[in-house]
Scaffold this motif. Structure first.
Motif, PDB file in Angstrom:
ATOM      1  N   ASN A 103       0.820  -1.217   0.000  1.00  0.00           N
ATOM      2  CA  ASN A 103       0.000   0.000   0.000  1.00  0.00           C
ATOM      3  C   ASN A 103       0.853   1.266   0.000  1.00  0.00           C
ATOM      4  N   TYR A 104       2.003   1.211   0.661  1.00  0.00           N
ATOM      5  CA  TYR A 104       2.893   2.368   0.687  1.00  0.00           C
ATOM      6  C   TYR A 104       3.353   2.708  -0.725  1.00  0.00           C
ATOM      7  N   PHE A 105       3.661   1.691  -1.502  1.00  0.00           N
ATOM      8  CA  PHE A 105       4.051   1.920  -2.890  1.00  0.00           C
ATOM      9  C   PHE A 105       2.895   2.556  -3.655  1.00  0.00           C
ATOM     10  N   LEU A 106       1.696   2.031  -3.500  1.00  0.00           N
ATOM     11  CA  LEU A 106       0.542   2.520  -4.257  1.00  0.00           C
ATOM     12  C   LEU A 106       0.171   3.952  -3.880  1.00  0.00           C
ATOM     13  N   GLU A 107       0.605   4.395  -2.729  1.00  0.00           N
ATOM     14  CA  GLU A 107       0.337   5.775  -2.319  1.00  0.00           C
ATOM     15  C   GLU A 107       1.388   6.754  -2.828  1.00  0.00           C
ATOM     16  N   ASN A 108       2.508   6.226  -3.336  1.00  0.00           N
ATOM     17  CA  ASN A 108       3.611   7.119  -3.682  1.00  0.00           C
ATOM     18  C   ASN A 108       4.175   6.982  -5.091  1.00  0.00           C
ATOM     19  N   THR A 140      -7.403 -18.434   4.546  1.00  0.00           N
ATOM     20  CA  THR A 140      -7.135 -18.782   5.940  1.00  0.00           C
ATOM     21  C   THR A 140      -8.271 -18.399   6.874  1.00  0.00           C
ATOM     22  N   TYR A 141      -8.831 -17.193   6.704  1.00  0.00           N
ATOM     23  CA  TYR A 141      -9.793 -16.671   7.676  1.00  0.00           C
ATOM     24  C   TYR A 141     -11.177 -16.369   7.105  1.00  0.00           C
ATOM     25  N   SER A 142     -11.328 -16.342   5.795  1.00  0.00           N
ATOM     26  CA  SER A 142     -12.557 -15.923   5.114  1.00  0.00           C
ATOM     27  C   SER A 142     -12.746 -14.414   5.272  1.00  0.00           C
ATOM     28  N   ASP A 143     -13.567 -13.941   6.156  1.00  0.00           N
ATOM     29  CA  ASP A 143     -13.749 -12.498   6.350  1.00  0.00           C
ATOM     30  C   ASP A 143     -12.504 -11.924   7.028  1.00  0.00           C
ATOM     31  N   VAL A 144     -11.932 -10.895   6.430  1.00  0.00           N
ATOM     32  CA  VAL A 144     -10.768 -10.224   7.012  1.00  0.00           C
ATOM     33  C   VAL A 144     -10.893  -8.725   6.764  1.00  0.00           C
ATOM     34  N   PRO A 145     -10.305  -7.887   7.626  1.00  0.00           N
ATOM     35  CA  PRO A 145     -10.380  -6.439   7.400  1.00  0.00           C
ATOM     36  C   PRO A 145      -9.702  -6.061   6.079  1.00  0.00           C
ATOM     37  N   TRP A 146     -10.356  -5.200   5.335  1.00  0.00           N
ATOM     38  CA  TRP A 146      -9.740  -4.692   4.108  1.00  0.00           C
ATOM     39  C   TRP A 146      -9.065  -3.367   4.414  1.00  0.00           C
ATOM     40  N   TYR A 147      -7.768  -3.285   4.139  1.00  0.00           N
ATOM     41  CA  TYR A 147      -7.000  -2.059   4.323  1.00  0.00           C
ATOM     42  C   TYR A 147      -6.486  -1.623   2.959  1.00  0.00           C
ATOM     43  N   GLY A 148      -7.083  -0.575   2.421  1.00  0.00           N
ATOM     44  CA  GLY A 148      -6.699  -0.102   1.103  1.00  0.00           C
ATOM     45  C   GLY A 148      -5.625   0.948   1.133  1.00  0.00           C
TER      46      GLY A 148
END
Length: 597
Positions: A103-108, A140-148
């Motif tokens: 995500n750091y790459f995608l922000e910069n 592994t977990y099915s539902d997981v937090p999405w961090y964009g």
């Protein structure tokens, strides 16, 4: 595979830019300053190369715990089935550091002074990696937090967010793959993913999710399964229609080459080179060609067809075939995957005879064991096919079979090519559906309907073509076939005590004796007609003291037993991991699913 992680890049290459500034004003060497970096294509390339992450020689060791091989290794799935697992004692895969790097790459990356197509290429690769990262979490977990985006300590709402529903996360995964498939370039450095690797991975992920939704009632997502299956079909067809790939002339060519970069079958290659400190370590006696930690199962051996395309399990008394007989007139891929009778193991010049030990099935894995040289440098420099065109063909066949849209032409252009390479008859749809294999039907009871026989045969083909390449666990999970893992793998069949030929020359090589009989001194041991001394093994029931070969009925014979601890696969619970207790304690909004506590 030689992997360069972001922290190392930051401390090395990135620090070079910082050295132009006053020492006290430098950015920490464990982070990348967007003001000092992300300026050129070289910067973008270096960062993305640091994210490189695809399958290497570990694939040959990654089916322990499945029905493809017995193991004495510490496998989570076996521990789950033989204990009382919970969120406190289960291993954790709840790590997010790699996602932050992506995500750091995608922000910069937009800061780079390069053309838009160059920016989009690298952004596409970053989103490709993010899709794979999240797919692993979904599995592994099915539902997981999405961090964009990257998180900071002040992002309280995200840090304490609940699990994002699987359907929503998968929509984001597919969006990333769509972007990647539209922007990643075809021409890339060898050993790194390009357009066709992206499309093959897109097809793989879509097939996984489509079949998972179709067969897992606990998700209530079956109505959306075909959307993913059709995406798998389309992406696989794009690769097939590209004209860029074809099957290698020999099945074994994929697994014994020092350089797969020019292979028309290998879509993504994992190169090894001992001289550059990038050697493979999988090719050793204790694992791939092992007689203890892992060994192929009899069930896998029996899955391969006869060379004429008929079912091995239709043969009378097939369950009582000995080693030599069960390898006779079989699908040639069996002898390229599992060591056959008559195999000569270098540097020897005579056929190899098994060395039996406790928990060993009697079968040795050949795929991934590089027997073309005794030079350690050569062996350690053998490349590994991370993505093969064969998988794409199998993905296409399975997608159309599961959707019910398959034609005989579809099957001829996929399964037919795989069987044709080893000079076997193709798969006839009408015949398969008219007479579904009862053995496969018992293994996969969730498969029903008019297309049942075809689906079962496609699954057989996938299992035998990709055996010991790391696909089996995921396949069992997505097909809702977890009960398969309850069955403890068995090994070779011996009808009882006596002498046995294991090399196929008709001459005895080993002798099984009673556990109560002393093994004679070498001077008194029996020699066969070739003048070779027979190898003696005490035989009995599982875990009897002094016994080397455990048989189902002890001295009365049977299949080799590799374990007796009962296994229980709880459905649907064990298709997933629990969120670690430490995480739910810090964030009470993370709720456990599917009966975990």
């Amino acid at each position: 595979m030689r992997k360069i992680i972001i922290a190392i890049l930051a401390a090395g290459a990135f620090a070079g830019s910082a050295c132009k500034k006053d020492f006290l004003n430098r950015y920490p060497t464990t982070s990348v300053s967007p003001q000092l970096f992300f300026k050129s294509e070289s910067d973008l390339s270096m960062y993305i190369f640091g994210l490189l992450n695809h399958s290497g020689s570990g694939i040959y060791l990654s089916e322990q715990g499945t029905d493809n091989c017995a193991t004495t290794g510490n496998q989570t799935i076996i521990n789950m089935m033989t204990s009382t697992p919970n969120s406190r004692n289960m291993p954790s895969a709840w790590s997010w550091g790699r996602l932050r790097n992506i995500n750091y790459f995608l922000e910069n990356y937009q800061q780079a002074k390069v053309t838009d197509d160059v920016k989009n290429h690298y952004a596409g690769l970053a989103r490709y990696y993010r899709a794979m990262f999240y797919m692993d979490k979904i599995k592994t977990y099915s539902d997981v937090p999405w961090y964009g985006r990257t998180l900071n300590p002040s992002d309280t709402a995200l840090l304490y967010a609940p699990r994002t529903p699987r359907a929503q996360v998968m929509d984001s995964v597919i969006a990333d793959l769509v972007f990647a498939s539209q922007n990643v370039k075809e021409s890339v450095p060898s050993g790194t993913p390009g357009l066709w690797a992206v499309k093959a991975t897109y097809a793989r992920i879509a097939l996984y999710e489509g079949t998972f939704r179709k067969y897992h009632p606990e998700l209530n997502l079956a109505a959306t399964a075909n959307r993913f299956l059709d995406s798998a079909r389309k992406q696989a067809l794009d690769v097939m229609n590209s004209g860029k790939f074809t099957l290698a002339a020999k099945f074994s060519d994929n697994f014994n080459s020092l350089d797969l970069s020019g292979s028309k079958e290998v879509i993504l290659n994992c190169p090894y080179d001992v001289t550059k400190k990038g050697g493979s370590s999988a090719n050793n006696n204790s694992t791939v060609f092992g007689d203890y930690e892992q060994s192929p199962s009899r069930d896998l051996v029996q899955t391969f067809l006869m060379k004429d395309g008929t079912r091995f399990t239709d043969k009378p008394n097939y369950n009582q075939f000995g080693f030599v007989e069960e390898f006779t007139d079989r699908d040639p891929r069996l002898g390229f995957t599992i060591v056959p009778p008559g195999f000569v193991r270098l540097p020897a010049t005579r056929p190899y005879v098994q060395t039996f030990s406790n928990n060993f099935t009697g079968y040795h894995q050949l795929k991934g064991y590089f027997n073309f040289s005794t030079d350690g440098q050569v062996i350690g420099s053998t490349d590994v096919p991370s993505i093969r065109y064969a998988e794409v063909l199998l993905t296409y066949a399975e997608a159309v079979a599961e959707m019910g849209t398959a034609t005989q032409t579809d099957i001829d252009n996929s399964i037919g090519l795989l069987r044709g390479r080893v000079n076997m008859p193709g798969l006839n749809m009408a015949a398969a559906n008219g007479d579904p294999d009862p053995v496969l039907a018992a293994q996969y009871p969730a498969v029903q309907g008019a297309n049942k026989g075809l689906i079962l045969e496609v699954r057989r083909e996938r299992r035998v073509e990709l055996a010991m390449e790391g696909y089996r666990y995921d396949d069992i999970m997505r097909w809702y076939a977890g009960k398969r893992l309850q069955i403890i793998p068995l090994g070779m069949y011996f009808p009882g005590l006596g002498q046995y030929d294991l090399t196929g020359d008709g001459v005895a090589d080993v002798i099984l004796i009673s556990k109560n009989t002393a093994i004679p001194p070498d001077s008194e041991k029996i020699k066969n007609s070739l003048g070779v001394t027979l190898i003696y093994y005490k035989t009995g029931n599982y875990a009897e003291p002094g016994v080397a070969i455990y048989l189902e009925n002890g001295e009365a014979g049977g299949r080799i037993v590799t374990g007796t601890t009962a296994r229980t696969f709880a459905e649907p619970k064990f298709y997933y991991y629990p969120v670690p207790f430490s995480e739910t304690s810090m964030n009470p909004n993370l709720k456990q699913l599917f009966g975990w506590d």
